[in-house]
Design a protein around this motif. Structure first.
Motif, short mmCIF file in Angstrom:
data_model
loop_
_atom_site.label_atom_id
_atom_site.label_comp_id
_atom_site.label_asym_id
_atom_site.label_seq_id
_atom_site.Cartn_x
_atom_site.Cartn_y
_atom_site.Cartn_z
N ARG A 10 0.82 -1.22 0.00
CA ARG A 10 0.00 0.00 0.00
C ARG A 10 0.84 1.26 0.00
NH1 ARG A 10 -3.39 -1.27 4.99
NH2 ARG A 10 -1.86 -2.91 5.20
N ILE A 11 2.11 1.15 0.40
CA ILE A 11 2.98 2.32 0.50
C ILE A 11 3.76 2.55 -0.78
CG2 ILE A 11 5.01 3.28 1.71
CD1 ILE A 11 2.48 3.38 3.37
N GLY A 12 4.20 1.48 -1.44
CA GLY A 12 5.04 1.65 -2.62
C GLY A 12 6.42 2.13 -2.22
N GLN A 13 6.98 3.03 -2.99
CA GLN A 13 8.29 3.60 -2.69
C GLN A 13 8.19 5.12 -2.75
OE1 GLN A 13 11.49 2.10 -5.07
NE2 GLN A 13 13.04 3.13 -3.85
N PRO A 14 7.74 5.73 -1.65
CA PRO A 14 7.60 7.19 -1.65
C PRO A 14 8.97 7.87 -1.72
CG PRO A 14 7.19 6.30 0.54
CD PRO A 14 7.34 5.13 -0.40
N ALA A 15 9.01 9.04 -2.34
CA ALA A 15 10.26 9.79 -2.46
C ALA A 15 10.67 10.41 -1.14
CB ALA A 15 10.10 10.88 -3.52
N ARG A 16 9.70 10.76 -0.32
CA ARG A 16 10.00 11.45 0.93
C ARG A 16 8.89 11.22 1.93
NH1 ARG A 16 7.97 14.55 -2.69
NH2 ARG A 16 9.98 14.91 -3.66
N PHE A 17 9.23 11.44 3.18
CA PHE A 17 8.25 11.52 4.25
C PHE A 17 8.24 12.97 4.73
CE2 PHE A 17 9.12 6.89 5.56
CZ PHE A 17 8.03 6.43 4.85
N VAL A 18 7.10 13.43 5.17
CA VAL A 18 6.95 14.76 5.74
C VAL A 18 6.37 14.58 7.13
CG1 VAL A 18 5.84 17.02 5.51
CG2 VAL A 18 6.54 15.76 3.46
N THR A 19 6.91 15.31 8.10
CA THR A 19 6.39 15.19 9.47
C THR A 19 6.47 16.53 10.20
OG1 THR A 19 6.55 13.94 11.53
CG2 THR A 19 8.62 14.52 10.49
N ASP A 20 5.59 16.69 11.14
CA ASP A 20 5.69 17.80 12.09
C ASP A 20 5.87 17.23 13.50
OD1 ASP A 20 3.17 16.82 12.69
OD2 ASP A 20 2.13 18.71 12.38
N ASP A 21 6.32 15.98 13.57
CA ASP A 21 6.45 15.27 14.83
C ASP A 21 7.48 15.95 15.74
OD1 ASP A 21 5.82 12.63 16.30
OD2 ASP A 21 8.02 12.78 16.34
N ALA A 22 7.08 16.24 16.98
CA ALA A 22 7.95 16.93 17.94
C ALA A 22 9.19 16.10 18.28
CB ALA A 22 7.17 17.26 19.21
N VAL A 23 9.05 14.79 18.38
CA VAL A 23 10.20 13.94 18.71
C VAL A 23 11.23 13.99 17.58
CG1 VAL A 23 10.94 11.57 19.18
CG2 VAL A 23 8.85 12.45 20.21
N LEU A 24 10.78 13.91 16.35
CA LEU A 24 11.71 13.93 15.22
C LEU A 24 12.34 15.31 15.03
CD1 LEU A 24 9.92 11.63 12.65
CD2 LEU A 24 11.71 11.07 14.28
N ARG A 25 11.66 16.38 15.44
CA ARG A 25 12.25 17.72 15.37
C ARG A 25 13.47 17.84 16.28
NH1 ARG A 25 6.81 20.02 15.17
NH2 ARG A 25 7.04 20.51 17.36
N ARG A 26 13.59 16.95 17.28
CA ARG A 26 14.74 17.00 18.19
C ARG A 26 15.97 16.29 17.64
NH1 ARG A 26 11.87 14.35 22.87
NH2 ARG A 26 13.92 13.45 23.14
N LEU A 27 15.85 15.62 16.50
CA LEU A 27 17.02 14.97 15.90
C LEU A 27 18.02 16.03 15.46
CD1 LEU A 27 15.40 12.22 13.66
CD2 LEU A 27 16.68 11.88 15.79
N PRO A 28 19.32 15.73 15.55
CA PRO A 28 20.32 16.68 15.05
C PRO A 28 20.02 17.04 13.60
CG PRO A 28 21.39 14.91 16.25
CD PRO A 28 19.93 14.53 16.11
N ALA A 29 20.33 18.26 13.25
CA ALA A 29 19.89 18.83 11.98
C ALA A 29 20.65 18.36 10.75
CB ALA A 29 19.92 20.35 12.05
N GLY A 30 21.77 17.70 10.90
CA GLY A 30 22.50 17.25 9.73
C GLY A 30 22.93 18.41 8.85
N ARG A 31 22.72 18.28 7.56
CA ARG A 31 23.18 19.31 6.63
C ARG A 31 22.42 20.62 6.78
NH1 ARG A 31 19.96 15.97 2.98
NH2 ARG A 31 18.27 17.24 2.21
N ALA A 32 21.31 20.59 7.47
CA ALA A 32 20.49 21.79 7.65
C ALA A 32 20.78 22.48 8.98
CB ALA A 32 19.01 21.42 7.56
N ALA A 33 21.95 22.25 9.55
CA ALA A 33 22.27 22.76 10.88
C ALA A 33 22.17 24.27 10.98
CB ALA A 33 23.67 22.30 11.29
N ALA A 34 22.38 24.97 9.89
CA ALA A 34 22.36 26.43 9.95
C ALA A 34 20.94 27.00 10.02
CB ALA A 34 23.08 27.01 8.74
N GLN A 35 19.93 26.17 9.77
CA GLN A 35 18.57 26.67 9.79
C GLN A 35 18.12 26.93 11.21
OE1 GLN A 35 16.50 23.58 7.66
NE2 GLN A 35 16.62 24.72 5.76
#
Length: 160
Positions: free
Chosen positions: A71-96
């Motif tokens: 039912r999912i297939g192979q999506p290109a991306r996931f989008v979330t506003d999840d508070a727990v995932l917002r606490r993950l280190p920013a990676g390449r987007a650290a300057a944001q």
């Protein structure tokens, strides 16, 4: 209808419902009866989790994901506003600035998981900068397994 490679799933952890839902949270394409808190309670007795605890959780997560894969297939991306995932280190987007939309690619999520795995093997310095706690570890594991098994290239994290 099979989702295309442009299909963008909304990835959410419903803490109260104990579900991970894909697509519209009110009318999901698919859902599994697992979320970070449930994984933490069921498998993780230590912080960071021990290697055997990670392996047990991975086995259950993989089994659940395979039941919804068609039912999912192979999506290109996931989008979330999840508070727990917002606490993950920013990676390449650290300057944001905090609260802005940012992305983590699959390699960055895998690197975060590898840091958790190293910490579980007795290298506590590897977990520096990761959100603390068993529930955060469970959410990272669930995210990594989901992205890996569905071939998702990007997690877009948006403000709530």
């Amino acid at each position: 209808m099979t989702p295309s490679s442009d299909f963008s799933c909304t990835l959410r952890w419903h803490q109260a419902g104990g579900q991970l839902r894909f697509g519209d949270p009110l009318d999901p394409v698919a859902a599994i009866a697992l979320d970070g808190p449930a994984i933490a309670r069921r498998f993780f007795r230590h912080d960071p989790p021990r290697p055997a605890e990670l392996e047990q959780a991975i086995d259950v997560i993989e089994e659940a994901l395979m039941t919804i894969a068609p039912r999912i297939g192979q999506p290109a991306r996931f989008v979330t506003d999840d508070a727990v995932l917002r606490r993950l280190p920013a990676g390449r987007a650290a300057a944001q600035a905090a609260g802005e939309e940012r992305s983590l690619d699959a390699a960055e999520v895998e690197a975060l998981f590898q840091r958790l795995a190293s910490a579980s093997l007795g290298h506590p310095s590897a977990a520096a900068g990761l959100p603390p706690g068993r529930e955060a570890a469970a959410n990272l594991l669930l995210l990594r397994e989901t992205m890996h098994h569905f071939g998702v290239g990007e997690l877009r994290i948006v403000s709530g």
